[in-house]
Design a protein around this motif. Structure first.
Motif: not given
Length: 202
Positions: A119-143
């Motif tokens: 269960r811990r691994l599942g939560v961490l993988e989901a959190q990482r996926a969200v973080l990866l998406k958010e970081s890509g958006t931030a870079r695309a917006e000219g961070l």
């Protein structure tokens, strides 16, 4: 959740019946002063509070004025396992709580430890996926480039959490470490305390 509460319940449960000084000495022998924010005074406070909450039974020793022995009640046993599983499966908990969970993991059956870590691994993988998406958006917006380092740092920590948890899960699943019901010392440490009548683990 307090790591102290989990550790104190776990040590009393491991001994079966014991007193505050022995709990403190046992925890110090685990090196908790290096990896947990547990002070000697907080151990005695936790013992009294756990007894007040009905999770420990306190017995005054008439032949030894001032000494109180503690044992885990059925409610305390249930709370111990709830806290232990929670410490292992919820990554948002503080580091000292996870460390307490790892120190007491041998009290769990292998199936229960695997379930919690999965269960811990599942939560961490989901959190990482969200973080990866958010970081890509931030870079695309000219961070600005230097601020992008903040995202890189967060991703490295996320990757590390997933990698470490997956590795531990694989080792536990494959039979590494002696867990509950596998003929071991109740603390999973050298020097058997089986004669102390530690309760059977879940």
């Amino acid at each position: 959740m307090s790591a102290t509460r989990l550790l104190v319940l776990g040590v009393v449960r491991g001994f079966g019946r014991t007193h505050g000084y022995r709990v403190r000495a046992e925890l110090l022998s685990w090196g908790i002063d290096d990896w947990a924010n547990v002070k000697p005074g907080s151990i005695y406070h936790a013992l009294r509070q756990l007894a007040k909450d009905g999770l420990l039974e306190a017995s005054e020793i008439m032949d030894w004025p001032g000494r109180v022995d503690y044992s885990v009640t059925p409610e305390g046993d249930e709370e111990f396992f709830r806290l232990l599983v929670d410490a292992l499966e919820r990554p948002e908990r503080r580091d000292d709580t996870l460390r307490a969970g790892l120190a007491l993991m041998p009290a769990l059956s292998r199936d229960r430890a695997v379930a919690a870590l999965s269960r811990r691994l599942g939560v961490l993988e989901a959190q990482r996926a969200v973080l990866l998406k958010e970081s890509g958006t931030a870079r695309a917006e000219g961070l600005p480039p230097h601020l992008a380092e903040l995202w890189r740092m967060r991703m490295r920590y996320a990757d590390l959490g997933v990698e470490w948890t997956r590795d531990l899960l694989e080792r536990v699943s494959s039979g590494e470490y002696e867990l509950a019901g596998e003929d071991r010392d109740p603390f999973g440490a050298p020097g058997s305390r089986q004669a102390l009548g530690a309760p059977s683990a879940h």
